[in-house]
Motif scaffolding. Structure first.
Motif, PDB file in Angstrom:
ATOM      1  N   THR A 119       1.288  -1.143   0.393  1.00  0.00           N
ATOM      2  CA  THR A 119       0.148   0.295  -0.053  1.00  0.00           C
ATOM      3  C   THR A 119       0.576   1.419  -0.006  1.00  0.00           C
ATOM      4  OG1 THR A 119      -1.562  -1.251   0.975  1.00  0.00           O
ATOM      5  CG2 THR A 119      -2.328   1.524   1.529  1.00  0.00           C
ATOM      6  N   GLY A 120       1.900   1.420   0.819  1.00  0.00           N
ATOM      7  CA  GLY A 120       2.862   2.988   0.877  1.00  0.00           C
ATOM      8  C   GLY A 120       3.919   2.607  -0.908  1.00  0.00           C
ATOM      9  N   ASN A 121       3.480   1.689  -1.270  1.00  0.00           N
ATOM     10  CA  ASN A 121       4.413   1.463  -2.334  1.00  0.00           C
ATOM     11  C   ASN A 121       3.865   1.978  -3.414  1.00  0.00           C
ATOM     12  OD1 ASN A 121       6.702   0.185  -1.868  1.00  0.00           O
ATOM     13  ND2 ASN A 121       6.377  -1.710  -2.683  1.00  0.00           N
ATOM     14  N   ASP A 122       2.190   1.461  -3.722  1.00  0.00           N
ATOM     15  CA  ASP A 122       1.864   2.547  -4.280  1.00  0.00           C
ATOM     16  C   ASP A 122       1.082   3.403  -3.751  1.00  0.00           C
ATOM     17  OD1 ASP A 122      -0.893   1.849  -6.002  1.00  0.00           O
ATOM     18  OD2 ASP A 122      -2.120   2.494  -4.008  1.00  0.00           O
TER      19      ASP A 122
ATOM     20  N   PHE B 197      10.691  10.650 -12.267  1.00  0.00           N
ATOM     21  CA  PHE B 197      10.477   9.817 -11.252  1.00  0.00           C
ATOM     22  C   PHE B 197      10.297   8.103 -11.684  1.00  0.00           C
ATOM     23  CE2 PHE B 197       8.624  13.650  -9.885  1.00  0.00           C
ATOM     24  CZ  PHE B 197      10.166  14.061  -9.397  1.00  0.00           C
ATOM     25  N   GLU B 198      10.665   8.246 -12.774  1.00  0.00           N
ATOM     26  CA  GLU B 198      10.234   6.323 -14.203  1.00  0.00           C
ATOM     27  C   GLU B 198      10.779   5.442 -13.023  1.00  0.00           C
ATOM     28  OE1 GLU B 198      11.299   7.775 -17.398  1.00  0.00           O
ATOM     29  OE2 GLU B 198       9.357   7.528 -17.694  1.00  0.00           O
ATOM     30  N   MET B 199      12.468   5.431 -12.760  1.00  0.00           N
ATOM     31  CA  MET B 199      13.170   5.181 -11.470  1.00  0.00           C
ATOM     32  C   MET B 199      12.929   4.514 -10.291  1.00  0.00           C
ATOM     33  SD  MET B 199      15.239   3.902 -14.059  1.00  0.00           S
ATOM     34  CE  MET B 199      16.301   2.737 -12.543  1.00  0.00           C
ATOM     35  N   LEU B 200      11.546   5.406  -9.661  1.00  0.00           N
ATOM     36  CA  LEU B 200      11.304   5.018  -8.361  1.00  0.00           C
ATOM     37  C   LEU B 200      10.022   4.100  -8.655  1.00  0.00           C
ATOM     38  CD1 LEU B 200      10.888   5.936  -5.360  1.00  0.00           C
ATOM     39  CD2 LEU B 200       9.771   7.821  -5.564  1.00  0.00           C
ATOM     40  N   VAL B 201       9.093   4.764  -9.374  1.00  0.00           N
ATOM     41  CA  VAL B 201       7.464   3.689  -9.968  1.00  0.00           C
ATOM     42  C   VAL B 201       8.367   2.176 -10.324  1.00  0.00           C
ATOM     43  CG1 VAL B 201       5.813   3.714 -12.007  1.00  0.00           C
ATOM     44  CG2 VAL B 201       6.632   6.702 -11.135  1.00  0.00           C
ATOM     45  N   CYS B 202       9.336   2.682 -11.007  1.00  0.00           N
ATOM     46  CA  CYS B 202       9.736   0.711 -11.763  1.00  0.00           C
ATOM     47  C   CYS B 202      10.226   0.413  -9.866  1.00  0.00           C
ATOM     48  CB  CYS B 202      10.326   1.085 -12.308  1.00  0.00           C
ATOM     49  SG  CYS B 202      10.621   1.620 -14.060  1.00  0.00           S
ATOM     50  N   ASP B 203      11.124   0.750  -9.332  1.00  0.00           N
ATOM     51  CA  ASP B 203      11.751   0.195  -7.502  1.00  0.00           C
ATOM     52  C   ASP B 203      10.932   0.038  -7.473  1.00  0.00           C
ATOM     53  OD1 ASP B 203      14.294  -0.539  -6.379  1.00  0.00           O
ATOM     54  OD2 ASP B 203      13.314   0.877  -4.879  1.00  0.00           O
ATOM     55  N   ARG B 204       9.722   0.800  -6.755  1.00  0.00           N
ATOM     56  CA  ARG B 204       8.260   0.031  -6.049  1.00  0.00           C
ATOM     57  C   ARG B 204       7.707  -0.567  -6.792  1.00  0.00           C
ATOM     58  NH1 ARG B 204       9.781   0.273  -1.481  1.00  0.00           N
ATOM     59  NH2 ARG B 204      12.053   0.285  -2.974  1.00  0.00           N
ATOM     60  N   LEU B 205       7.443  -0.458  -7.679  1.00  0.00           N
ATOM     61  CA  LEU B 205       6.407  -1.909  -8.501  1.00  0.00           C
ATOM     62  C   LEU B 205       7.439  -3.248  -7.782  1.00  0.00           C
ATOM     63  CD1 LEU B 205       4.435  -1.938  -9.907  1.00  0.00           C
ATOM     64  CD2 LEU B 205       5.043  -2.004 -12.435  1.00  0.00           C
ATOM     65  N   ILE B 206       8.569  -2.974  -9.065  1.00  0.00           N
ATOM     66  CA  ILE B 206       9.612  -4.242  -8.589  1.00  0.00           C
ATOM     67  C   ILE B 206       9.435  -4.946  -7.669  1.00  0.00           C
ATOM     68  CG2 ILE B 206      11.650  -5.455  -9.202  1.00  0.00           C
ATOM     69  CD1 ILE B 206      11.151  -3.344 -11.927  1.00  0.00           C
ATOM     70  N   ASP B 207       9.171  -4.561  -6.200  1.00  0.00           N
ATOM     71  CA  ASP B 207       9.178  -4.343  -5.111  1.00  0.00           C
ATOM     72  C   ASP B 207       7.623  -4.515  -4.263  1.00  0.00           C
ATOM     73  OD1 ASP B 207      10.685  -4.019  -1.770  1.00  0.00           O
ATOM     74  OD2 ASP B 207       9.038  -3.395  -1.927  1.00  0.00           O
TER      75      ASP B 207
END
Length: 145
Positions: free
Chosen positions: A21-24, A41-51
């Motif tokens: 939920t925090g990643n979302d 911020f694409e890298m943060l989006v990718c990192d949180r989604l993969i996490d």
């Protein structure tokens, strides 16, 4: 306490849900701040989604292996609980009518006893008639022997 089993795996799954939920929330915020063609911020989006994918996959595997695999229902106890539940009252509405079933359920709750016992006691249906209705509802193969 002897014999107590702590629900550590289900609690861990809840914690994973909180993390996801925090990643979302992070993904939503970063997407709101980005431009249409370029998002810094694409890298943060990718990192949180993969996490999130990793967390959910691992949690599902652990929960399945340690909490779900090997569960066997106690058919006799489940069937007894089902027949003692007023949840089955709906199945009797076509046969006995809503008002009568509703009265039976209220009486059974007030007297703290299964409503099916009242139906038999009042000779509205026989035990075999009730069993036939319930077997059609829950499936005859599922009833215990």
């Amino acid at each position: 306490m002897p014999g107590k089993v702590n629900p550590v795996i289900p609690i861990a799954v809840c914690q994973v849900a909180f993390a996801i939920t925090g990643n979302d929330a992070s993904i939503a915020m970063t997407c709101q701040q980005g431009m249409l063609e370029i998002n810094h911020f694409e890298m943060l989006v990718c990192d949180r989604l993969i996490d999130s994918i990793r967390l959910l996959t691992r949690a599902a595997e652990i929960f399945s292996r340690r909490c779900v695999d090997g569960i066997v229902a106690n058919k006799k106890v489940s069937h007894k609980n089902l027949l003692a539940s007023s949840a089955l009252a709906t199945a009797l509405v076509p046969t006995l009518g809503y008002a009568q079933v509703s009265d039976l359920v209220r009486t059974a709750l007030a007297e703290d006893r299964p409503f099916i016992d009242l139906i038999i006691e009042k000779e509205l249906l026989t035990e075999s008639e009730i069993k036939g209705l319930m077997e059609r509802l829950i499936g005859g193969d599922n009833a215990p022997n």
